[in-house]
Design a protein around this motif. Structure first.
Motif, mmCIF file in Angstrom:
data_model
loop_
_atom_site.group_PDB
_atom_site.id
_atom_site.type_symbol
_atom_site.label_atom_id
_atom_site.label_comp_id
_atom_site.label_asym_id
_atom_site.label_seq_id
_atom_site.Cartn_x
_atom_site.Cartn_y
_atom_site.Cartn_z
ATOM 1 N N ARG A 10 0.887 -1.165 0.000
ATOM 2 C CA ARG A 10 0.000 0.000 0.000
ATOM 3 C C ARG A 10 0.918 1.205 0.000
ATOM 4 N NH1 ARG A 10 -5.154 1.659 0.825
ATOM 5 N NH2 ARG A 10 -5.840 -0.493 0.749
ATOM 6 N N TYR A 11 0.813 2.057 -1.011
ATOM 7 C CA TYR A 11 1.683 3.217 -1.149
ATOM 8 C C TYR A 11 1.002 4.445 -0.557
ATOM 9 C CZ TYR A 11 4.711 6.778 -3.072
ATOM 10 O OH TYR A 11 5.576 7.837 -3.192
ATOM 11 N N GLN A 12 1.689 5.093 0.380
ATOM 12 C CA GLN A 12 1.165 6.300 1.004
ATOM 13 C C GLN A 12 1.844 7.502 0.366
ATOM 14 O OE1 GLN A 12 1.013 6.163 5.217
ATOM 15 N NE2 GLN A 12 0.285 8.254 5.409
ATOM 16 N N PHE A 13 1.051 8.398 -0.191
ATOM 17 C CA PHE A 13 1.594 9.597 -0.826
ATOM 18 C C PHE A 13 2.100 10.562 0.238
ATOM 19 C CE2 PHE A 13 -1.405 8.007 -4.008
ATOM 20 C CZ PHE A 13 -0.592 7.996 -5.125
ATOM 21 N N GLY A 14 3.260 11.181 -0.010
ATOM 22 C CA GLY A 14 3.794 12.186 0.899
ATOM 23 C C GLY A 14 2.855 13.374 0.980
ATOM 24 N N GLN A 15 2.353 13.773 -0.164
ATOM 25 C CA GLN A 15 1.345 14.826 -0.259
ATOM 26 C C GLN A 15 0.156 14.207 -0.981
ATOM 27 O OE1 GLN A 15 2.790 18.471 -1.897
ATOM 28 N NE2 GLN A 15 0.761 19.266 -2.291
ATOM 29 N N PRO A 16 -1.052 14.331 -0.438
ATOM 30 C CA PRO A 16 -2.208 13.677 -1.072
ATOM 31 C C PRO A 16 -2.344 14.033 -2.548
ATOM 32 C CG PRO A 16 -2.831 14.550 1.056
ATOM 33 C CD PRO A 16 -1.439 15.065 0.767
ATOM 34 N N LEU A 17 -2.802 13.066 -3.320
ATOM 35 C CA LEU A 17 -2.960 13.192 -4.766
ATOM 36 C C LEU A 17 -4.381 13.668 -5.080
ATOM 37 C CD1 LEU A 17 -1.442 12.411 -7.470
ATOM 38 C CD2 LEU A 17 -2.732 10.282 -7.335
ATOM 39 N N PRO A 18 -4.531 14.808 -5.781
ATOM 40 C CA PRO A 18 -5.878 15.284 -6.098
ATOM 41 C C PRO A 18 -6.572 14.349 -7.091
ATOM 42 C CG PRO A 18 -4.218 16.744 -7.048
ATOM 43 C CD PRO A 18 -3.496 15.707 -6.270
ATOM 44 N N CYS A 19 -7.870 14.228 -6.947
ATOM 45 C CA CYS A 19 -8.658 13.428 -7.877
ATOM 46 C C CYS A 19 -10.075 13.976 -7.936
ATOM 47 C CB CYS A 19 -8.667 11.957 -7.471
ATOM 48 S SG CYS A 19 -9.661 11.565 -6.016
ATOM 49 N N THR A 20 -10.837 13.498 -8.901
ATOM 50 C CA THR A 20 -12.269 13.771 -8.953
ATOM 51 C C THR A 20 -12.978 12.424 -8.942
ATOM 52 O OG1 THR A 20 -12.323 13.838 -11.370
ATOM 53 C CG2 THR A 20 -12.026 15.944 -10.214
ATOM 54 N N PHE A 21 -14.218 12.446 -8.494
ATOM 55 C CA PHE A 21 -14.995 11.208 -8.468
ATOM 56 C C PHE A 21 -16.460 11.530 -8.675
ATOM 57 C CE2 PHE A 21 -15.497 12.748 -4.219
ATOM 58 C CZ PHE A 21 -16.748 12.289 -3.801
ATOM 59 N N ARG A 22 -17.195 10.509 -9.075
ATOM 60 C CA ARG A 22 -18.651 10.632 -9.171
ATOM 61 C C ARG A 22 -19.262 9.290 -8.817
ATOM 62 N NH1 ARG A 22 -20.924 8.820 -14.050
ATOM 63 N NH2 ARG A 22 -19.354 8.041 -15.481
ATOM 64 N N ILE A 23 -20.459 9.310 -8.269
ATOM 65 C CA ILE A 23 -21.168 8.086 -7.938
ATOM 66 C C ILE A 23 -21.790 7.542 -9.224
ATOM 67 C CG2 ILE A 23 -23.055 7.070 -6.603
ATOM 68 C CD1 ILE A 23 -22.599 9.288 -4.513
ATOM 69 N N THR A 24 -21.591 6.242 -9.482
ATOM 70 C CA THR A 24 -22.135 5.618 -10.689
ATOM 71 C C THR A 24 -23.241 4.601 -10.382
ATOM 72 O OG1 THR A 24 -20.370 3.974 -10.658
ATOM 73 C CG2 THR A 24 -20.023 5.935 -12.019
ATOM 74 N N ARG A 25 -23.277 4.136 -9.120
ATOM 75 C CA ARG A 25 -24.299 3.148 -8.761
ATOM 76 C C ARG A 25 -24.560 3.205 -7.265
ATOM 77 N NH1 ARG A 25 -23.775 -1.813 -6.849
ATOM 78 N NH2 ARG A 25 -21.578 -2.000 -7.420
ATOM 79 N N ILE A 26 -25.846 3.125 -6.903
ATOM 80 C CA ILE A 26 -26.254 2.972 -5.501
ATOM 81 C C ILE A 26 -27.137 1.737 -5.460
ATOM 82 C CG2 ILE A 26 -27.483 3.968 -3.536
ATOM 83 C CD1 ILE A 26 -26.825 6.746 -4.671
ATOM 84 N N GLY A 27 -26.641 0.685 -4.807
ATOM 85 C CA GLY A 27 -27.363 -0.583 -4.815
ATOM 86 C C GLY A 27 -27.435 -1.123 -6.232
ATOM 87 N N GLY A 36 -17.137 15.305 -7.878
ATOM 88 C CA GLY A 36 -16.721 15.910 -6.624
ATOM 89 C C GLY A 36 -15.212 15.871 -6.525
ATOM 90 N N ALA A 37 -14.646 16.763 -5.736
ATOM 91 C CA ALA A 37 -13.194 16.807 -5.541
ATOM 92 C C ALA A 37 -12.818 15.983 -4.323
ATOM 93 C CB ALA A 37 -12.727 18.249 -5.363
ATOM 94 N N ALA A 38 -11.654 15.324 -4.417
ATOM 95 C CA ALA A 38 -11.153 14.523 -3.299
ATOM 96 C C ALA A 38 -9.638 14.468 -3.387
ATOM 97 C CB ALA A 38 -11.741 13.112 -3.339
ATOM 98 N N GLU A 39 -9.032 13.857 -2.376
ATOM 99 C CA GLU A 39 -7.588 13.625 -2.355
ATOM 100 C C GLU A 39 -7.353 12.169 -1.997
ATOM 101 O OE1 GLU A 39 -6.242 16.434 0.609
ATOM 102 O OE2 GLU A 39 -5.674 17.841 -0.974
ATOM 103 N N ILE A 40 -6.426 11.539 -2.710
ATOM 104 C CA ILE A 40 -6.057 10.162 -2.421
ATOM 105 C C ILE A 40 -4.887 10.189 -1.448
ATOM 106 C CG2 ILE A 40 -5.147 8.017 -3.380
ATOM 107 C CD1 ILE A 40 -6.567 8.796 -6.021
ATOM 108 N N HIS A 41 -5.032 9.522 -0.301
ATOM 109 C CA HIS A 41 -3.977 9.473 0.709
ATOM 110 C C HIS A 41 -3.079 8.265 0.523
ATOM 111 C CE1 HIS A 41 -5.041 12.821 3.428
ATOM 112 N NE2 HIS A 41 -6.195 12.695 2.800
ATOM 113 N N ASP A 42 -3.679 7.124 0.211
ATOM 114 C CA ASP A 42 -2.863 5.951 -0.100
ATOM 115 C C ASP A 42 -3.591 5.071 -1.099
ATOM 116 O OD1 ASP A 42 -4.442 4.000 1.451
ATOM 117 O OD2 ASP A 42 -3.522 4.882 3.221
ATOM 118 N N ILE A 43 -2.804 4.196 -1.727
ATOM 119 C CA ILE A 43 -3.335 3.407 -2.836
ATOM 120 C C ILE A 43 -2.620 2.072 -2.906
ATOM 121 C CG2 ILE A 43 -1.694 4.372 -4.516
ATOM 122 C CD1 ILE A 43 -4.063 4.511 -6.511
ATOM 123 N N SER A 44 -3.327 1.085 -3.389
ATOM 124 C CA SER A 44 -2.759 -0.225 -3.673
ATOM 125 C C SER A 44 -3.449 -0.727 -4.938
ATOM 126 C CB SER A 44 -2.992 -1.186 -2.504
ATOM 127 O OG SER A 44 -4.314 -1.673 -2.529
#
Length: 128
Positions: A10-27, A36-44
């Protein structure tokens, strides 16, 4: 909520990585929300921990939430889908754990980009 930590890394970013996201399915219902705007803190290759000011309704009985994220790690634009598996609430922010639903090819591309980012970050730290 369940946690899945059997991943190879699991790679942890030193500085969070900006991203955008949208909901595609609920149930079972397909939806298409605004981005929406978000930041990725870690990734695998199997998951992402992201933070946003948006409060997603994952505690509802409507079913799991699938999101589509767009981000660039080094210079390769990535577009991945994932399911929200946990949520932590802070004062004005929310953190979410996503289980990624990606192909083997997308996984290899993601691993390559993470490795490139880690090498660039290490070189920057050495030159300081």
């Amino acid at each position: 909520m369940r946690f899945k930590r059997q991943e190879p890394f699991r790679y942890q970013f030193g500085q969070p990585l900006p991203c955008t996201f949208r909901i595609t399915r609920i149930g079972e219902r397909q939806v298409e929300t605004d981005k929406g705007a978000a930041e990725i803190h870690d990734i695998s290759p199997r998951g992402i921990r992201m933070e946003t000011s948006l409060n997603l309704p994952i505690d509802s009985a409507k079913g799991e939430i699938e999101v589509e994220l767009q981000f660039t790690i080094v210079d390769q634009p990535m577009n991945v889908r994932g399911v929200v598996i946990w949520k932590k609430t802070y004062v004005n922010e929310f953190q979410y754990g996503l289980s990624l639903e990606i192909s083997k090819q997308e996984e290899m591309l993601l691993i390559g980009e993470i490795k490139r980012h880690a090498a660039m970050y290490a070189r920057r730290k050495e030159s300081k």
